[in-house]
Design a protein around this motif. Structure first.
Motif, PDB file in Angstrom:
ATOM      1  N   ASP A   1       3.376  -6.879   0.741  1.00 52.25           N
ATOM      2  CA  ASP A   1       3.490  -5.535   0.165  1.00 52.25           C
ATOM      3  C   ASP A   1       2.128  -4.868   0.027  1.00 52.25           C
ATOM      4  OD1 ASP A   1       6.204  -5.762   0.039  1.00 52.25           O
ATOM      5  OD2 ASP A   1       6.276  -6.251  -2.110  1.00 52.25           O
TER       6      ASP A   1
ATOM      7  N   LYS B   1      -0.521  -5.462   1.925  1.00 52.09           N
ATOM      8  CA  LYS B   1      -0.979  -5.105   3.276  1.00 52.09           C
ATOM      9  C   LYS B   1      -0.232  -3.908   3.845  1.00 52.09           C
ATOM     10  CE  LYS B   1      -2.424  -8.006   6.230  1.00 52.09           C
ATOM     11  NZ  LYS B   1      -3.796  -8.313   6.540  1.00 52.09           N
ATOM     12  N   SER B   2       1.055  -3.761   3.486  1.00 50.62           N
ATOM     13  CA  SER B   2       1.827  -2.643   4.021  1.00 50.62           C
ATOM     14  C   SER B   2       1.556  -1.342   3.267  1.00 50.62           C
ATOM     15  CB  SER B   2       3.323  -2.961   3.969  1.00 50.62           C
ATOM     16  OG  SER B   2       3.776  -2.964   2.634  1.00 50.62           O
ATOM     17  N   GLY B   3       0.941  -1.428   2.111  1.00 44.83           N
ATOM     18  CA  GLY B   3       0.633  -0.240   1.339  1.00 44.83           C
ATOM     19  C   GLY B   3       1.645   0.065   0.253  1.00 44.83           C
TER      20      GLY B   3
ATOM     21  N   VAL C   1      -0.629  -0.616  -4.257  1.00 45.84           N
ATOM     22  CA  VAL C   1      -2.002  -0.148  -4.091  1.00 45.84           C
ATOM     23  C   VAL C   1      -2.874  -0.793  -5.162  1.00 45.84           C
ATOM     24  CG1 VAL C   1      -3.516   1.859  -4.052  1.00 45.84           C
ATOM     25  CG2 VAL C   1      -1.191   2.034  -3.167  1.00 45.84           C
TER      26      VAL C   1
ATOM     27  N   ILE D   1      -8.631  -5.996   1.748  1.00 49.19           N
ATOM     28  CA  ILE D   1      -7.224  -6.135   2.144  1.00 49.19           C
ATOM     29  C   ILE D   1      -7.102  -6.745   3.537  1.00 49.19           C
ATOM     30  CG2 ILE D   1      -5.142  -4.814   2.661  1.00 49.19           C
ATOM     31  CD1 ILE D   1      -5.901  -2.943   0.388  1.00 49.19           C
TER      32      ILE D   1
END
Length: 85
Positions: free
Chosen positions: A38, A40-42, A45, A53
């Motif tokens: 999550d 890494k996918s943004g 935050v 990251i």
């Protein structure tokens, strides 16, 4: 009286701990792996991260196998010693 009750099923508490840890370990690894994915996918935050990251990998969650494995081996050894009579 209490000693008689405890001797009926030796290692009962150890066996319960072994089973609970065997359930918690995969759940903990899945949770950490999902959280890293999550991030890494943004979807999550993080403002001030100590680790960039780009260096986060979901496979790092599998490093939890070592401490859980050590604890499981110790508990299994204690269980064996307690129940080998």
């Amino acid at each position: 009286m209490m000693k008689i009750i405890m001797n009926k099923k030796p290692g009962r508490v150890l066996l319960i701990c072994i089973i609970v840890l065997a359930i918690i370990c995969p759940l903990h690894i899945y949770h950490d792996k999902k959280k890293v994915e999550d991030i890494k996918s943004g979807a999550i935050v993080i403002q001030n991260s100590e680790t960039p990251i780009d260096e986060l990998h979901p496979e790092f969650a599998y490093l939890w196998l070592f401490p859980y494995g050590i604890v499981e081996v110790v508990l299994l050894s204690l269980y064996y010693v307690r129940t080998r009579d």
